[in-house]
Design a protein around this motif. Structure first.
Motif, PDB file in Angstrom:
ATOM      1  N   THR A 213       0.832  -1.198   0.000  1.00  0.00           N
ATOM      2  CA  THR A 213       0.000   0.000   0.000  1.00  0.00           C
ATOM      3  C   THR A 213       0.867   1.249   0.000  1.00  0.00           C
ATOM      4  OG1 THR A 213      -1.810  -1.121   1.155  1.00  0.00           O
ATOM      5  CG2 THR A 213      -1.723   1.268   1.377  1.00  0.00           C
ATOM      6  N   SER A 214       0.439   2.231  -0.778  1.00  0.00           N
ATOM      7  CA  SER A 214       1.092   3.544  -0.795  1.00  0.00           C
ATOM      8  C   SER A 214       0.179   4.544  -0.092  1.00  0.00           C
ATOM      9  CB  SER A 214       1.335   4.004  -2.233  1.00  0.00           C
ATOM     10  OG  SER A 214       2.141   3.076  -2.922  1.00  0.00           O
ATOM     11  N   LEU A 215       0.715   5.163   0.938  1.00  0.00           N
ATOM     12  CA  LEU A 215      -0.014   6.170   1.701  1.00  0.00           C
ATOM     13  C   LEU A 215       0.902   7.352   1.968  1.00  0.00           C
ATOM     14  CD1 LEU A 215      -1.642   3.956   4.490  1.00  0.00           C
ATOM     15  CD2 LEU A 215      -2.894   5.404   2.916  1.00  0.00           C
ATOM     16  N   GLY A 216       0.328   8.482   2.322  1.00  0.00           N
ATOM     17  CA  GLY A 216       1.162   9.578   2.795  1.00  0.00           C
ATOM     18  C   GLY A 216       1.959   9.090   3.999  1.00  0.00           C
ATOM     19  N   PRO A 217       3.128   9.645   4.205  1.00  0.00           N
ATOM     20  CA  PRO A 217       3.990   9.178   5.307  1.00  0.00           C
ATOM     21  C   PRO A 217       3.533   9.721   6.659  1.00  0.00           C
ATOM     22  CG  PRO A 217       5.045  10.984   4.167  1.00  0.00           C
ATOM     23  CD  PRO A 217       3.766  10.708   3.423  1.00  0.00           C
ATOM     24  N   ASN A 218       2.297   9.423   7.016  1.00  0.00           N
ATOM     25  CA  ASN A 218       1.659  10.041   8.178  1.00  0.00           C
ATOM     26  C   ASN A 218       1.287   9.075   9.292  1.00  0.00           C
ATOM     27  OD1 ASN A 218       1.609  12.385   6.517  1.00  0.00           O
ATOM     28  ND2 ASN A 218      -0.294  11.671   5.605  1.00  0.00           N
ATOM     29  N   TYR A 219       1.649   7.807   9.153  1.00  0.00           N
ATOM     30  CA  TYR A 219       1.167   6.799  10.091  1.00  0.00           C
ATOM     31  C   TYR A 219       2.336   6.041  10.708  1.00  0.00           C
ATOM     32  CZ  TYR A 219      -2.921   8.036   7.421  1.00  0.00           C
ATOM     33  OH  TYR A 219      -3.910   8.764   6.802  1.00  0.00           O
ATOM     34  N   THR A 220       2.424   6.105  12.024  1.00  0.00           N
ATOM     35  CA  THR A 220       3.501   5.459  12.763  1.00  0.00           C
ATOM     36  C   THR A 220       3.514   3.955  12.508  1.00  0.00           C
ATOM     37  OG1 THR A 220       3.490   7.109  14.530  1.00  0.00           O
ATOM     38  CG2 THR A 220       4.341   4.916  15.093  1.00  0.00           C
ATOM     39  N   ILE A 221       4.632   3.464  12.010  1.00  0.00           N
ATOM     40  CA  ILE A 221       4.820   2.014  11.833  1.00  0.00           C
ATOM     41  C   ILE A 221       5.418   1.463  13.124  1.00  0.00           C
ATOM     42  CG2 ILE A 221       6.062   0.221  10.561  1.00  0.00           C
ATOM     43  CD1 ILE A 221       5.955   2.093   8.100  1.00  0.00           C
ATOM     44  N   TRP A 222       4.700   0.501  13.733  1.00  0.00           N
ATOM     45  CA  TRP A 222       5.155  -0.028  15.022  1.00  0.00           C
ATOM     46  C   TRP A 222       5.354  -1.536  15.059  1.00  0.00           C
ATOM     47  CZ3 TRP A 222       1.868  -3.391  17.588  1.00  0.00           C
ATOM     48  CH2 TRP A 222       0.520  -3.359  17.225  1.00  0.00           C
ATOM     49  N   GLY A 223       4.996  -2.218  13.978  1.00  0.00           N
ATOM     50  CA  GLY A 223       5.177  -3.664  14.001  1.00  0.00           C
ATOM     51  C   GLY A 223       5.091  -4.281  12.626  1.00  0.00           C
ATOM     52  N   LYS A 224       5.392  -5.578  12.591  1.00  0.00           N
ATOM     53  CA  LYS A 224       5.316  -6.347  11.351  1.00  0.00           C
ATOM     54  C   LYS A 224       4.649  -7.678  11.668  1.00  0.00           C
ATOM     55  CE  LYS A 224       7.963  -7.948   7.399  1.00  0.00           C
ATOM     56  NZ  LYS A 224       6.804  -7.767   6.551  1.00  0.00           N
ATOM     57  N   ILE A 225       3.684  -8.071  10.826  1.00  0.00           N
ATOM     58  CA  ILE A 225       3.018  -9.357  11.011  1.00  0.00           C
ATOM     59  C   ILE A 225       3.992 -10.468  10.639  1.00  0.00           C
ATOM     60  CG2 ILE A 225       1.130 -10.856  10.248  1.00  0.00           C
ATOM     61  CD1 ILE A 225      -0.445  -8.258   9.583  1.00  0.00           C
ATOM     62  N   THR A 226       4.255 -11.371  11.591  1.00  0.00           N
ATOM     63  CA  THR A 226       5.177 -12.477  11.336  1.00  0.00           C
ATOM     64  C   THR A 226       4.433 -13.799  11.176  1.00  0.00           C
ATOM     65  OG1 THR A 226       5.536 -12.765  13.709  1.00  0.00           O
ATOM     66  CG2 THR A 226       7.113 -11.376  12.517  1.00  0.00           C
ATOM     67  N   LYS A 227       3.171 -13.833  11.599  1.00  0.00           N
ATOM     68  CA  LYS A 227       2.332 -15.016  11.426  1.00  0.00           C
ATOM     69  C   LYS A 227       0.883 -14.545  11.398  1.00  0.00           C
ATOM     70  CE  LYS A 227       1.037 -19.356  13.642  1.00  0.00           C
ATOM     71  NZ  LYS A 227       0.102 -19.402  14.762  1.00  0.00           N
ATOM     72  N   GLY A 228       0.113 -15.070  10.448  1.00  0.00           N
ATOM     73  CA  GLY A 228      -1.296 -14.725  10.391  1.00  0.00           C
ATOM     74  C   GLY A 228      -1.666 -13.724   9.311  1.00  0.00           C
TER      75      GLY A 228
END
Length: 155
Positions: free
Chosen positions: A107-122
Motif C-alpha cells: 500500500t502507498s499512503l502519505g507518510p503520516n502513520y507510525t509504523i510499530w510492528g510487522k506481522i510475522t504469522k497470520g
C-alpha cells in the motif's frame, strides 16, 4: 504481541527501538484488556489495503482519553506500507490513540502513520478476511467476514 482473534492468531513483531512510545502505549493497553472482545471495524479493498482494529466501540471513533506523538514515519514513496506492516490509524499529526491497521497487500499512503510492528504469522488470516470483502459491497466499510480480537497476548 499476539492478536488472538475469532479467525486465528495474528502475531506481530514489535519495532521497539523504532517506535518505543507507541509500543509502550499499545502493550500497556493490551495488558489492561483494552482490546479484549473488540471488532476490527474497517476494511479497505481498493487503493489502500488495510484492516483497521483497536476501537473498543467498533465505530472508528473510540479510543483512550489521550493522544501521543508520531514516530517511525516512512518516507513518501510507492508501497511505503508493504504487506505485513502494522501502523497507527490517526486523524492528523500526533493524534495516535489505540486504533491501528494491518496492511494485507502493498500500500502507498502519505507518510503520516507510525509504523510499530510487522506481522510475522497470520497475514493469511487478514488476507482471507479481505477476500470476503465489505458488508453491502463497496471498497471501504465493515468487513463481511467478522473478525474480533478476543484478547492480546504480550510476550
Amino acid at each position: 504481541f499476539t492478536l488472538q482473534t475469532n479467525c486465528g492468531d495474528i502475531v506481530i513483531s514489535l519495532l521497539g527501538a523504532k517506535a518505543p512510545a507507541t509500543n509502550t502505549v499499545l502493550t500497556t493497553l493490551a495488558k489492561a484488556g483494552f482490546y479484549d472482545n473488540s471488532i476490527c471495524h474497517r476494511l479497505t479493498t481498493s487503493g489502500l489495503y488495510v484492516l483497521q482494529c483497536g476501537d473498543p466501540l467498533g465505530t472508528g471513533v473510540g479510543g483512550p482519553k489521550f493522544r501521543f506523538k508520531d514516530e517511525n514515519l516512512p518516507k513518501a514513496s510507492a508501497n511505503n506500507y508493504p504487506a505485513g506492516t502494522v501502523a497507527m490509524a490517526n486523524n492528523g499529526p500526533n493524534s495516535n490513540g489505540s486504533q491501528f491497521f494491518l496492511v494485507y497487500a502493498n500500500t502507498s499512503l502519505g507518510p503520516n502513520y507510525t509504523i510499530w510492528g510487522k506481522i510475522t504469522k497470520g497475514l493469511d488470516i487478514v488476507q482471507y478476511v479481505a477476500s470476503k470483502g465489505v458488508v453491502k459491497g463497496g471498497t471501504d466499510g465493515t468487513p463481511a467476514q467478522k473478525i474480533s480480537i478476543n484478547s492480546v497476548k504480550v510476550a
